[in-house]
Enzyme design. Structure first.
Site, PDB file in Angstrom:
ATOM      1  CG  HIS A  60       4.697   4.634  11.598  1.00 50.83           C
ATOM      2  ND1 HIS A  60       4.859   5.129   9.440  1.00 50.83           N
ATOM      3  CD2 HIS A  60       3.398   4.376  11.597  1.00 50.83           C
ATOM      4  CE1 HIS A  60       3.697   5.297   9.787  1.00 50.83           C
ATOM      5  NE2 HIS A  60       2.992   5.396  10.652  1.00 50.83           N
TER       6      HIS A  60
ATOM      7  CG  ASP B 223      -2.435  -0.597  14.650  1.00 52.21           C
ATOM      8  OD1 ASP B 223      -3.714   0.230  14.311  1.00 52.21           O
ATOM      9  OD2 ASP B 223      -1.975  -0.407  13.189  1.00 52.21           O
TER      10      ASP B 223
END
Ligand code: ACO
Length: 400
Positions: free
Chosen positions: A263, A319
């Site tokens: 991320h 996700d």
């Protein structure tokens, strides 16, 4: 006088471009807050409708306020007839994210508030977008499968109605609640790529629908919201794999990414992933499917491999576990990113309103970065134009 700062090729990491009161991330500690409230608290106790209200209005609603808000959303769920007529003529293999993005200007065309620049008008447009994007995703799923779109059921909650319009079957309470929690967890995430796209578009004073269409486009990419569908692709590929750590290691060796991990802001596990991991476990127990086990194996192998390569900060993001969760809910792979969008539209619209109506001292300016020109440059004043008849057969003979 604007000070020139060179941050090229950094994807603007670490560059602060505006003030926001909507959400906050502590990437080191793995904390995400909407309007001051931790997402874990919201996921545990609130509903997506409450969260959408919170994001749009800045405070949690009272009972009367939420009743009125939900009533307005339920009443706005229907799609204009011209939209379904139009969908029926579209190629059946069109991707749901493209359909969703293309439907936004279609929705704009009949919005009575489109050119009303007031704040209340923008809140009403936001409410209609929140109400109708799920209906678009569900209608497309049915039309591409040769079925008729279903009318919304006003008696059902936001998540339950979506599942009804999608599957043509009333969901049980638990399934609707799980989806509602997923919508809460995806609702906002500060200045991510799609939110920034929305804000950038409306900084030109374009209307809300133009901003949201841009947001959907940005979300569709596999490094952003499109990653959930890629995670599911990876899990399906791995279903029969005996050596998951070997597969992970070989993939990284080839320079490929493990989707759903890493991320731009979190340097630890994404708090949304922690929550979704528990949900995947509960759903796995309920449905008897083993997707959570497989995801955990990939996570474990990925963490070990990234640690070995000196990148321990690469950990599961939102996700990674939303993909098996949606799969176990019977959601087709290419509808996973649209579900992200039908939640995130609440955050996008809140940011669009903030961008348009920020107080004077916080008012953002029209976004206009610059780029370093590294193309052809012949002489101080640029190239001298040569008419076609004086050029060689190919322009490359001149420019090399
Ligand atoms: N798998 C393999 N390598 C990775 C991964 C990954 N999932 N994530 C980051 N890296 C590596 C990159 O290859 C790069 O290596 P290098 O320095 O040797 O070139 C380094 O880590 C930095 O990666 P960047 O993309 O430059 O920067 P960032 O850390 O900001 O990456 C990103 C964030 C783009 C999300 C990345 O982690 C990624 O591609 N993840 C997979 C896709 C994904 O899951 N996206 C969804 C993100 S959450 C969301 O948008 C909703």
């Amino acid at each position: 006088m604007v000070q020139v700062v060179n941050v090229k090729n950094t994807g603007l990491r670490g560059v602060t471009v505006a003030d926001t009161k909507i959400s906050f991330i502590d990437g080191e500690k793995g904390v995400l807050i909407y309007r001051g409230y931790r997402i874990e608290e919201l996921a545990e106790h609130s509903t997506f409708m409450e969260v959408a209200y919170l994001l749009l209005h800045g405070s949690l609603p009272g009972r009367k306020e939420i009743e009125e808000f939900e009533k307005q959303v339920r009443e706005a769920r229907g799609l204009p007839e011209y939209m379904c007529e139009s969908f029926r003529k579209w190629p059946k293999d069109a991707k749901p994210m493209d359909v969703l993005q293309a439907s936004v200007p279609l929705l704009a065309m009949s919005d009575p508030d489109l050119f009303n620049e007031g704040r209340d008008a923008n809140v009403r447009m936001a409410l209609r977008l929140i109400a109708r994007l799920p209906a678009v995703a569900a209608a497309w799923q049915r039309i591409r499968n040769g079925l008729e779109p279903l009318p919304p059921d006003r008696a059902l909650s936001h998540a339950a109605n979506f599942l009804w319009q999608l599957h043509g079957k009333k969901p049980d309470e638990e399934a609707a609640r799980y989806l509602d929690i997923c919508l809460i967890l995806h609702a906002d995430h500060t200045f991510n790529a799609s939110t920034f796209a929305c804000r950038e578009v409306v900084s030109t004073r374009a209307h809300m629908y133009a901003g949201v269409a841009a947001g959907i486009g940005a979300l569709s990419g596999s490094l952003h919201g499109g990653a959930n569908a890629e995670v599911m692709k990876m899990l399906l590929e791995l279903e029969a794999e005996k050596d998951v750590p070997g597969w992970v290691s070989a993939r990284l060796e080839k320079g490929e990414r493990i989707m759903g991990m890493g991320h731009a802001v979190y340097k630890t596990m994404d708090p949304r992933a922690k929550y979704l991991k528990q949900m995947a476990k509960r759903l796995g127990e309920k449905t008897g499917k083993k997707w959570q086990d497989l995801s955990s194996q990939v996570e474990k192998a990925g963490l070990e491999e990234f640690r070995r390569r000196g990148k321990p900060e690469i950990q599961p993001n939102v996700d990674f576990y939303s993909a098996p969760v949606y799969h176990m809910m019977g959601i087709p792979r290419d509808l996973m990113t649209p579900i992200f969008a039908i939640s995130r539209v609440s955050g996008w619209c809140s940011h669009i309103i903030e961008e348009k109506f920020a107080e004077a001292q916080e008012k953002p300016a029209l976004y206009r970065p610059q780029a370093e020109y590294v193309g052809n440059y012949c002489g101080l004043m640029g190239c001298e134009y040569e008419p076609m008849q004086q050029r060689g057969q190919q322009a490359s003979e001149i420019f090399g």
